[in-house]
Write a protein that holds these residues in place. Structure first.
Motif, PDB file in Angstrom:
ATOM      1  N   GLY A  11     -42.964  22.655  64.955  1.00 11.24           N
ATOM      2  CA  GLY A  11     -42.030  22.910  66.042  1.00 11.24           C
ATOM      3  C   GLY A  11     -41.697  21.635  66.789  1.00 11.24           C
ATOM      4  N   SER A  12     -40.545  21.649  67.451  1.00 10.91           N
ATOM      5  CA  SER A  12     -40.141  20.495  68.264  1.00 10.91           C
ATOM      6  C   SER A  12     -40.685  20.647  69.687  1.00 10.91           C
ATOM      7  CB  SER A  12     -38.605  20.425  68.300  1.00 10.91           C
ATOM      8  OG  SER A  12     -38.183  19.583  69.343  1.00 10.91           O
ATOM      9  N   ASP A  13     -41.258  19.586  70.228  1.00 14.19           N
ATOM     10  CA  ASP A  13     -41.711  19.547  71.633  1.00 14.19           C
ATOM     11  C   ASP A  13     -40.764  18.619  72.386  1.00 14.19           C
ATOM     12  OD1 ASP A  13     -42.873  18.969  74.064  1.00 14.19           O
ATOM     13  OD2 ASP A  13     -44.696  18.085  73.236  1.00 14.19           O
ATOM     14  N   ALA A  18     -46.328  16.516  71.542  1.00 16.51           N
ATOM     15  CA  ALA A  18     -46.937  17.344  70.489  1.00 16.51           C
ATOM     16  C   ALA A  18     -45.888  17.609  69.413  1.00 16.51           C
ATOM     17  CB  ALA A  18     -47.462  18.656  71.091  1.00 16.51           C
ATOM     18  N   GLY A  19     -46.209  18.526  68.488  1.00 15.28           N
ATOM     19  CA  GLY A  19     -45.232  18.973  67.490  1.00 15.28           C
ATOM     20  C   GLY A  19     -44.652  17.845  66.653  1.00 15.28           C
ATOM     21  N   THR A  42     -39.019  24.111  71.045  1.00 17.23           N
ATOM     22  CA  THR A  42     -39.614  24.550  72.308  1.00 17.23           C
ATOM     23  C   THR A  42     -39.037  23.719  73.443  1.00 17.23           C
ATOM     24  OG1 THR A  42     -41.511  23.016  72.351  1.00 17.23           O
ATOM     25  CG2 THR A  42     -41.818  25.099  71.164  1.00 17.23           C
ATOM     26  N   GLN A  44     -40.372  22.225  76.508  1.00 19.52           N
ATOM     27  CA  GLN A  44     -41.770  21.966  76.838  1.00 19.52           C
ATOM     28  C   GLN A  44     -41.891  20.614  77.533  1.00 19.52           C
ATOM     29  OE1 GLN A  44     -46.004  22.040  74.328  1.00 19.52           O
ATOM     30  NE2 GLN A  44     -44.142  22.375  73.226  1.00 19.52           N
ATOM     31  N   MET A  80     -46.853  24.192  64.177  1.00 18.95           N
ATOM     32  CA  MET A  80     -46.382  25.478  64.695  1.00 18.95           C
ATOM     33  C   MET A  80     -45.422  26.119  63.695  1.00 18.95           C
ATOM     34  SD  MET A  80     -43.880  25.998  67.955  1.00 18.95           S
ATOM     35  CE  MET A  80     -43.221  27.617  68.367  1.00 18.95           C
ATOM     36  N   VAL A 107     -51.852  26.069  64.107  1.00 13.89           N
ATOM     37  CA  VAL A 107     -51.501  26.093  65.538  1.00 13.89           C
ATOM     38  C   VAL A 107     -51.219  27.523  65.999  1.00 13.89           C
ATOM     39  CG1 VAL A 107     -49.703  25.393  67.170  1.00 13.89           C
ATOM     40  CG2 VAL A 107     -50.540  23.762  65.465  1.00 13.89           C
ATOM     41  N   ALA A 110     -50.438  26.910  72.793  1.00 11.55           N
ATOM     42  CA  ALA A 110     -50.362  25.604  73.452  1.00 11.55           C
ATOM     43  C   ALA A 110     -51.506  25.506  74.468  1.00 11.55           C
ATOM     44  CB  ALA A 110     -49.012  25.447  74.137  1.00 11.55           C
ATOM     45  N   LEU A 116     -47.768  30.160  70.262  1.00 16.05           N
ATOM     46  CA  LEU A 116     -46.879  29.416  69.355  1.00 16.05           C
ATOM     47  C   LEU A 116     -46.872  30.068  67.973  1.00 16.05           C
ATOM     48  CD1 LEU A 116     -47.924  25.775  70.369  1.00 16.05           C
ATOM     49  CD2 LEU A 116     -45.974  27.103  71.215  1.00 16.05           C
ATOM     50  N   GLY A 210     -51.162  17.354  72.846  1.00 16.77           N
ATOM     51  CA  GLY A 210     -50.811  16.936  71.486  1.00 16.77           C
ATOM     52  C   GLY A 210     -51.953  16.365  70.665  1.00 16.77           C
ATOM     53  N   CYS A 213     -52.075  17.989  67.050  1.00 22.11           N
ATOM     54  CA  CYS A 213     -50.931  17.591  66.202  1.00 22.11           C
ATOM     55  C   CYS A 213     -51.105  16.153  65.730  1.00 22.11           C
ATOM     56  CB  CYS A 213     -49.631  17.697  66.979  1.00 22.11           C
ATOM     57  SG  CYS A 213     -49.322  19.318  67.685  1.00 22.11           S
TER      58      CYS A 213
HETATM   59  C1  LIG Z   1     -44.230  22.339  69.247  1.00 21.30           C
HETATM   60  C2  LIG Z   1     -45.705  22.348  69.511  1.00 21.30           C
HETATM   61  N1  LIG Z   1     -46.550  22.363  68.463  1.00 21.30           N
HETATM   62  C3  LIG Z   1     -47.878  22.373  68.665  1.00 21.30           C
HETATM   63  C4  LIG Z   1     -48.398  22.375  69.947  1.00 21.30           C
HETATM   64  C5  LIG Z   1     -49.911  22.405  70.160  1.00 21.30           C
HETATM   65  O1  LIG Z   1     -50.358  21.339  70.859  1.00 21.30           O
HETATM   66  C6  LIG Z   1     -47.475  22.340  71.023  1.00 21.30           C
HETATM   67  N2  LIG Z   1     -47.905  22.336  72.322  1.00 21.30           N
HETATM   68  N3  LIG Z   1     -46.145  22.337  70.775  1.00 21.30           N
END
Ligand SMILES: Cc1ncc(CO)c(N)n1
Ligand SMILES: Nc1ncnc2c1ncn2[C@@H]1O[C@H](COP(=O)(O)OP(=O)(O)OP(=O)(O)O)[C@@H](O)[C@H]1O
Length: 276
Positions: A11-13, A18-19, A42, A44, A80, A107, A110, A116, A210, A213
């Motif tokens: 997933g994108s953070d 993270a991610g 996300t 985030q 994720m 994952v 969070a 997630l 993170g 990840c």
């Molecule tokens: C996108 C994403 N993947 C994994 C985690 C776990 O840290 C997070 N917070 N956000």
């Protein structure tokens, strides 16, 4: 010069700690060409997760086909994955393209507690993805959910690692970051034969966004370069230790780990990790 390539499926953070963002920064630091297939976006930051927007499984499949047909990765990691449908597509593509150097970071939530992974997707993870994993890297709460065990003692950690190995993952790294009781952080590596404990000083900091990840990305990067699982696990541990020690005090909450820290230290000591 051979170019080593690693792929993250995650997933994108938006906050970058993270991610996908953590993974690509880590690949870059370890001199591996990074590629990504995004499963969810996300919203985030260091304060938490404000929104989760999963992609259509077809969009995930499209990204994996684009990579599989043109840019075969030397190692792949998953982060994720959000839903059972996405897990099934990822498993299908991993088999189709014969990606055997697969790190599965299962994952689930969070750090602030936002989900997630959908609850019903846990079964897909154990049925479809773990059997394809070279290494899986659960933290303690994830290992409890995957195995159904309540894990407290070291014996129970070993039992959990045995179960995860029996589910099909050839190596298991049970991460100890969440153990509140020990002074040191103890990760457990199991290859189906012996248990290796990797112990490090627990760093007292709130800037740990993170960590999981970044750790699994460093592991995948080293596997992409052809390192053995044991060597890759050792380097990943050194990478995350440095990244947490030099964690970044940015934002109002849990700041991210510092992806430059490990290589900066090696450069300071006058040798390049890639010469080793
Ligand atoms: C996108 C994403 N993947 C994994 C985690 C776990 O840290 C997070 N917070 N956000
Ligand atoms: N405070 C700490 N000091 C030193 N090492 C740590 C600390 N916290 C975590 N680690 C290390 O970081 C790596 C990731 O572990 P952790 O248990 O935090 O993963 P995680 O819970 O999956 O992370 P995330 O919450 O980002 O998903 C492990 O190698 C662990 O030993």
């Amino acid at each position: 010069m051979k170019v080593f390539k690693a792929l993250t499926i995650a997933g994108s953070d938006s906050g970058g700690g993270a991610g996908i963002q953590a993974d690509l920064k880590t690949f870059q630091e370890l001199s591996v060409y990074g590629m990504s297939a995004i499963t969810a976006v996300t919203a985030q930051n260091t304060l938490g997760v404000q929104g989760v927007y999963p992609l259509d499984p077809e969009a995930v499949a499209g990204q994996l086909d684009a990579i599989g047909t043109d840019l075969p990765p030397d190692a792949v990691k998953t982060g994720m994955l959000f839903s059972g449908d996405i897990i099934r597509i990822v498993a299908e593509k991993v088999k189709q393209y014969e990606w055997s150097n697969l790190v599965v970071d299962p994952v689930m939530v969070a750090k602030g507690g936002s989900p997630l992974l959908q609850e019903e997707a846990v079964k897909s993870m154990t049925a479809h993805l773990l059997p394809l994993a070279l290494v899986t890297t659960p933290n303690l709460p994830e290992a409890e959910i995957l195995t159904g065990l309540h894990i407290q003692s070291l014996k129970e950690r070993e039992e959990a690692a045995r179960i995860l190995h029996a589910m099909g993952s050839r190596y298991v790294v049970l991460k100890g970051g969440h153990d509140p009781l020990t002074e040191n952080v103890v990760d457990l590596l199991y290859d189906g034969h012996e248990f290796i404990y990797l112990e490090s000083t627990r760093i007292k900091t709130r800037h740990t966004h993170g960590t999981g990840c970044t750790y699994s990305a460093a592991l995948a990067a080293e596997l992409a370069k052809g390192k053995s699982v044991t060597t890759a696990v050792e380097t990943a541990k050194a990478f995350i230790q440095a990244a947490i020690e030099d964690g970044l005090n940015i934002g109002g909450g849990h700041g991210p780990t510092n992806h430059f820290a490990y290589m900066n230290r090696l450069r300071r000591f006058g040798h390049d990790q890639n010469d080793q």
